[in-house]
Scaffold this active site. Structure first.
Site, PDB file in Angstrom:
ATOM      1  CB  VAL A 157       8.106  99.022  19.437  1.00 29.59           C
ATOM      2  CG1 VAL A 157       7.605 100.356  20.113  1.00 29.59           C
ATOM      3  CG2 VAL A 157       9.952  98.944  19.426  1.00 29.59           C
TER       4      VAL A 157
ATOM      5  CE  LYS B 109      -6.232  94.634   6.064  1.00 27.87           C
ATOM      6  NZ  LYS B 109      -5.309  93.188   7.115  1.00 27.87           N
TER       7      LYS B 109
ATOM      8  CB  VAL C  60      -2.804  91.373   0.378  1.00 29.91           C
ATOM      9  CG1 VAL C  60      -4.031  90.062  -0.145  1.00 29.91           C
ATOM     10  CG2 VAL C  60      -2.830  92.177   0.383  1.00 29.91           C
TER      11      VAL C  60
ATOM     12  CB  ALA D  38      -1.849  85.269   6.586  1.00 32.76           C
TER      13      ALA D  38
ATOM     14  N   GLY E 274     -13.523  84.364  17.437  1.00 32.43           N
ATOM     15  CA  GLY E 274     -12.102  84.646  17.949  1.00 32.43           C
ATOM     16  C   GLY E 274     -11.892  85.238  16.164  1.00 32.43           C
TER      17      GLY E 274
ATOM     18  CD  GLU F 146     -10.325  93.222  13.924  1.00 29.87           C
ATOM     19  OE1 GLU F 146      -9.648  93.861  14.129  1.00 29.87           O
ATOM     20  OE2 GLU F 146      -9.549  92.311  12.804  1.00 29.87           O
TER      21      GLU F 146
ATOM     22  CG  ASP G 135      -9.295  94.031   6.334  1.00 27.59           C
ATOM     23  OD1 ASP G 135      -7.970  94.389   6.501  1.00 27.59           O
ATOM     24  OD2 ASP G 135      -9.314  93.007   6.194  1.00 27.59           O
TER      25      ASP G 135
ATOM     26  CE  LYS H 150      -6.731  91.212   4.373  1.00 26.58           C
ATOM     27  NZ  LYS H 150      -7.191  90.024   5.042  1.00 26.58           N
TER      28      LYS H 150
ATOM     29  N   GLY I 202      -4.504  84.197  10.453  1.00 24.61           N
ATOM     30  CA  GLY I 202      -3.767  82.784  11.441  1.00 24.61           C
ATOM     31  C   GLY I 202      -2.593  83.240  12.051  1.00 24.61           C
TER      32      GLY I 202
END
Ligand code: ADP
Ligand code: ASP
Ligand code: MG
Length: 817
Positions: A487, A562, A592, A594, A647, A650, A661, A665, A783
């Protein structure tokens, strides 16, 4: 529907409704057993039927058994015969009185009286000649009553006695004379009414009453579909589908959501009561859809019977038949043996070993046939237990497992079914409850099929999918995971038969269709798997708003998103409660840090009895990189542009610099630690000055040098004291007092947060046990690989929890009324 995407499938359903095609609804005896049952059936008819549909009914409850019993009593001239007849009449009269208005009830009671009169007459004079006539009263009464109730309460209705149109060759073969039956039927049909037709009964070519055999109303229903060109047949019964074994006997049986035609046929042949042996016969040459549903809970999706792909074909089930006969004779060897197997439609046989297995009532016919060949025969009481699955006789491993499972049992022989979909063990003792459970457990290994839907096909989503084939191949716990949905924000591809994991993205590009949330939910709530997991790798708040609907359907969620975990406290608690109530699992370990195991550490400490006093650290890879790299040799804004082009930030770096952000977290970790905090309880320092906050992204980037002076002065002031600046999240708990903030802090150069590899996250946890020397988790917190890896870790974890769950069949009709 073997290969359909969500939009096509739903559009097809809508078209079908639009065409108002005739549908057949068959209600079994168990669904019509009591006044309460019939009321439920009326409700189902109100909701699921329309004028011109046809309803096929069995006799109410155990009426056919009662009629058989009465017949035997008459044959044995049992003195209790009249008491039994009175009891039967009383049951019918009660239903009539309960369900109809007095005027209609009186008329029905008159009919009943004259029927009982006729019944008594036959029983007294020539019961043997009238066995089928006697049995036919069950269906006749049931159809007449239901039709009268419908006429009175729901819509115009008529009832049809199938003996007036349905013609078969003989009771042994039950082959329908389609042309004649169709002609006669078309004269009986009354347009714009709901027809109620008797199941089970019909006539032979001489006009004599016949039955289609026990449970024959299922067959009547599919015959009616064939005669009326109906596109759908629903068998409404007291189970919500076909299970991997009789759910009354095997509590760990699983519902088979989709059953390939051949397998269903074999199940019926081997005694599954939900499907009469011949049920599928009339459906072979047109595309009628057959499904089994529960009249006790019509919201639950049942079992679909049709043509399906690999996932449905992997299912195994176990069935048994007692009260059989093992017939052994030299005549059953070679060609004559084949002839016997065909003629008597044996349960199984072996033309080398010289035996056939038949139903007890066939003994006389078999003896007579053998007498004409002048050979001897021995009959031994026998039973069978069978493993049924798509082309199972060709699977050496399943055969070997079946043999191993039966090693210690008294097995006469293990035979391949002539129809390739079952392995049959012939037993010379009845099949016991213990044996059925033992064989079911060993053969099906209680395997459950898990559907996987991946939402969000960006950077991380693609990586997650790229890793999936190897994960599925290497990790035994993932053995029964099937990728069934992809999706993106605009398009969806759902394939019930599974999406090839090695070509998922290509398939998505070619086949995905536009969708909306309503369509998506409509498919997801009818998924044919034991469990469904949605992996949410979208950044979308809107998608996260579907979580309550997922949980209500018992769907599990792995979220990297999140939004849900950091939503308002009311919404968050509602989510947790809904998930709990529906036994849905919700993992969000990658929200949080990754893949870093910070959530595991927090949960493990809490589960072990520790209490946490502080959680702090650097939670943003972007801010980690910026402040580790910033040494005032170039202006802060230059560094930010550099990060943007790599990159690391954001697309609009203000999202990182705002601290929101990090604030989310910290909120997620605080909630994980058991605190009922809201976002507003965490103070947040926005590093973007007000003058830059409301500009467009482009304007902001063009004016970013306005950031420089602030950071330069903070940096230089800190440096003078051998200190540095870092953006820190900090939560401390002292008794009832909770302090939570995210802000730019000045730290000593030897602080645990001062010397990170740029981009790394660090989490520091202090607790009763980790007090003076805190627990520190540090490593890459963003990452592709680590985040996709973290999601895979969640997937394995969910599968482990699901495997450990022991489901026990719960059926409204059977054990939870
Ligand atoms: P109906 O009255 O609707 O014709 P039946 O009583 O003939 O229904 O058949 C339904 C019963 O079959 C259920 O009560 C169920 O316990 C039993 N049954 C036996 N084997 C299975 C199976 N494998 N799956 C589902 N039901 C089964
Ligand atoms: N009444 C019949 C029986 O009990 C037929 C049916 O229920 O399908 O076998
Ligand atoms: Mg039945």
């Amino acid at each position: 529907m073997s290969h359909v995407n969500v939009v096509e499938q739903l559009t097809a359903e809508r078209n079908q409704l639009a065409k108002q095609a005739v549908q057949i609804h068959k209600f079994g005896g168990s669904s019509l057993a009591t006044t309460q049952c019939i009321e439920r059936v009326i409700d189902i008819i109100r909701q699921h039927c329309q004028l011109n549909d046809l309803i096929v009914v069995s006799a109410n409850g155990d009426t056919t058994d009662a009629l058989f019993h009465i017949y035997q009593q008459a044959m044995a001239q049992d003195s209790q015969l009249h008491a039994s007849i009175d009891e039967l009449q009383q049951v019918q009269a009660q239903l009539i009185e309960d369900l109809l208005s007095p005027a209609s009830a009186n008329r029905m009671l008159d009919y009943l009286c004259s029927d009982v009169h006729q019944l008594k007459y036959w029983l007294a004079h020539a019961p043997e000649q009238h066995q089928a006539d006697l049995l036919s009263f069950g269906e006749l009464w049931s159809a007449r009553l239901l039709s009268a109730i419908l006429s009175e309460r729901v819509c115009p209705s008529y009832y049809a006695d199938a003996r007036e149109f349905l013609v078969i060759n003989n009771e042994r073969e039950c082959l329908v004379d389609n042309q004649l039956s169709q002609e006669q039927f078309s004269q009986l049909v009354q347009p714009n009414k709901l027809g109620v037709v008797t199941g089970y009964i019909c006539q032979d070519s001489e006009g004599k009453t016949c039955t289609l055999g026990r449970n024959g109303s299922d067959y009547s229903a599919t015959i009616m579909a064939s005669l009326s060109g109906a596109l759908n047949v629903t068998l409404w019964t007291d189970v919500d589908g076909i299970y991997s074994a009789d759910p009354r006997i095997v509590p760990s049986a699983r519902k088979l959501h989709r059953l390939p035609n051949g397998v269903a046929k074999e199940l019926g042949r081997l005694g599954n009561p939900v499907l009469h042996a011949k049920t599928l016969q009339p459906l072979t040459d047109h595309s009628t859809h057959l499904h089994v549903a529960s009249s006790f809970d019509h919201q639950i999706s049942g079992t679909e019977i049709g043509k399906f792909g690999q996932i449905a074909k992997q299912e195994l089930s176990v069935t048994y038949l007692n009260e059989l006969l093992l017939a052994q004779s030299e005549s059953f060897i070679g060609q004559l043996g084949d002839e016997a197997q065909q003629r008597f439609q044996c349960v199984c046989g072996d033309n080398k070993a010289g035996y056939i297995v038949i139903h007890q009532q066939q003994q006389k016919a078999v003896s007579q046939w053998l007498a004409s060949h002048d050979t001897e025969v021995s009959f031994t009481p026998a039973a069978i237990i069978a493993t049924v699955g798509h082309r199972v006789i060709h699977h050496g491993d399943i055969k070997a497992r079946f043999k191993r499972t039966l090693k210690h049992e008294r097995v006469f022989a293990i035979a391949d079914s002539a129809y390739e979909h079952s392995l049959i063990a012939v037993l010379i003792q009845p099949c016991s409850v213990e044996l059925l459970n033992h064989v079911h457990h060993n053969m099906t290994k209680d395997v459950r099929h898990i559907g996987l839907v991946v939402a969000g096909l960006g950077n991380i989503g693609e990586r997650f999918l790229a890793m999936l084939p190897e994960q599925l191949a290497c990790i035994p716990l993932l053995e029964n995971i099937h990728l069934v949905g992809l999706v993106s924000s605009k398009k969806a591809l759902i394939n019930n038969d599974g999406i090839d994991v090695s070509k998922a993205m290509i398939q998505f590009e070619h086949e995905a269709q536009h969708y909306d949330h309503e369509l998506l939910m409509s498919w997801l709530s009818h998924h044919p798997y034991d469990e469904l997991i949605v992996v949410d790798i979208t950044p979308s708040e809107e998608f996260s708003l579907l979580y309550p609907a997922f949980f209500k359907q018992g769907i599990h969620v792995i979220g990297a998103n999140k939004w849900a975990a950091s939503s308002s406290i009311e919404h968050y608690q509602h989510l947790l409660a809904t998930a709990k109530a529906n036994k849905s699992l919700w993992l969000g370990n990658t929200t949080v840090g990754a893949g870093l195991p910070v959530n595991y550490a927090i949960q493990d400490l809490l589960n072990s009895g520790d209490s946490i006093t502080e959680i702090s650290g650097i939670f943003s890879g972007t801010l980690s990189w910026l402040f580790e790299s910033y040494d005032n040799s170039v202006p802060f804004s230059t560094l930010m542009h550099d990060a943007l082009s790599q990159g690391i930030t954001e697309p609009d770096p203000r999202e990182d610099l705002s601290g929101r952000d990090v604030q989310r977290k910290l909120l997620i970790l605080a909630r994980m630690a058991g605190l009922t905090l809201s976002l507003s309880d965490i103070s947040c320092q926005n590093l973007v000055p007000e003058s830059l906050q409301s500009l467009s992204t482009q304007e902001f980037l063009a004016n970013a040098e306005q950031l420089d002076e602030y950071f330069a002065s903070r940096f230089l002031a800190a440096k003078q004291n051998n200190q540095c600046i870092r953006y820190i999240a900090r939560l401390s708990i002292e008794g009832e007092t909770i302090n939570a903030r995210v802000s730019l802090e000045v730290l000593n150069n030897d602080d645990a947060f001062a010397n990170l590899t740029p981009c790394d996250n660090v989490f520091l946890i202090k607790s009763q046990w980790y007090h003076d020397n805190p627990l520190i988790i540090r490593g890459p917190g963003a990452g592709r690989d680590v985040t996709a890896g973290g999601l895979h870790s969640d997937l394995v974890s969910i599968c482990r929890q699901l495997i450990d769950r022991h489901h026990q069949v719960k059926l409204k009709s059977i054990n939870t009324l």
